[in-house]
Design an enzyme around this catalytic site. Structure first.
Site, PDB file in Angstrom:
ATOM      1  CD  GLU A   1       1.312   2.747   9.306  1.00  0.00           C
ATOM      2  OE1 GLU A   1       0.252   2.222   9.466  1.00  0.00           O
ATOM      3  OE2 GLU A   1       1.897   3.379   8.607  1.00  0.00           O
TER       4      GLU A   1
ATOM      5  NE  ARG B   1       4.121   1.629  -5.605  1.00  0.00           N
ATOM      6  CZ  ARG B   1       5.045   2.462  -6.042  1.00  0.00           C
ATOM      7  NH1 ARG B   1       5.457   2.804  -7.240  1.00  0.00           N
ATOM      8  NH2 ARG B   1       5.677   3.068  -4.953  1.00  0.00           N
TER       9      ARG B   1
ATOM     10  CB  CYS C   1       7.128  -0.904   6.003  1.00  0.00           C
ATOM     11  SG  CYS C   1       8.547   0.457   5.739  1.00  0.00           S
TER      12      CYS C   1
ATOM     13  CG  HIS D   1       5.371   4.146   7.564  1.00  0.00           C
ATOM     14  ND1 HIS D   1       4.172   3.204   7.356  1.00  0.00           N
ATOM     15  CD2 HIS D   1       6.479   3.798   6.879  1.00  0.00           C
ATOM     16  CE1 HIS D   1       4.872   2.112   6.651  1.00  0.00           C
ATOM     17  NE2 HIS D   1       6.065   2.280   6.217  1.00  0.00           N
TER      18      HIS D   1
END
Length: 214
Positions: free
Chosen positions: A81, A91, A144, A167
């Site tokens: 990332e 979510r 994360c 990730h």
């Protein structure tokens, strides 16, 4: 002696395992060379406690480099990332049942932080060694990203410490009977042994073309 701190998460979202912790745990107490030892810590997948656990262990181990690992189902490769954003939009609920929506990670913090790892140099070495890896420009808006943003916010006061987030795909055990990409934790461990020395030894990242067109 220098220390590299690796973190992985506990299982979440109904999974019984989390390959990010499996990979990190496999490297706990491993020496990269005569001067560098890896230490691994499991983070809770909760908004309330993950950053506190991370900060406590940075204080405990005083690492030269921190790399946080996280599971990203649907990813097909090792995704380093580039940017963490100051935004939470869950979510699903975390493991404590919390589901914050449209909240900052750090109130009054900057909009984003960038990884301080030499990502392009790390990727080049991984590609040369035959690993599938890429740079991602979205770490999501769940725990994360919160951990990645919180890490980089914390390291603003420790500029000598490099930090970033990786990730990884599901493990093969998580996709049995499903048509989804996976990568074994053992392969992730091998890749980390390739790229972590690069992260420690490369003072200036390589100036090579990258990025995306969409």
């Amino acid at each position: 002696m220098a220390t590299v701190l690796l973190t992985g998460f506990e299982p979440f979202g109904g999974e019984s395992i989390n390959p990010s912790w499996q990979a990190a745990q496999a490297l706990d107490a491993v020496w990269l060379d005569d001067e560098v030892q890896i230490r691994a810590v499991q983070l809770p997948c909760t908004f309330a406690d993950s950053l506190q656990t991370l900060e406590q262990n940075i204080s405990r181990f005083k690492p030269a480099l921190v790399l946080c690992l996280g599971q990203a189902g649907g990813r097909t490769d090792l995704s380093f990332e580039k940017v963490a954003i100051n935004h939470i939009d869950a979510r699903i609920a975390d493991n404590a049942g919390a589901q914050p929506i449209d909240q900052p990670v750090i109130a009054q913090g900057p909009a984003a932080y960038f990884s301080t790892l030499p990502l392009k140099a790390m990727l080049s070495h991984l590609h040369q060694a035959g690993f599938a890896a890429s740079i991602s420009y979205s770490a999501g808006t769940f725990v994360c990203n919160q951990v990645f943003y919180g890490l980089m916010h914390l390291l603003q006061n420790q500029p000598q410490v490099r930090g970033g987030f990786l990730h990884i795909p599901y493990s093969p055990a998580q996709v049995l009977g499903k048509q989804q990409a996976s990568m074994s934790p053992e392969l992730v461990v091998q890749a980390l042994k390739v790229c972590l020395p690069v992260a420690l030894q490369t003072e200036q990242d390589w100036l090579i073309a990258g990025g995306t067109l969409d």
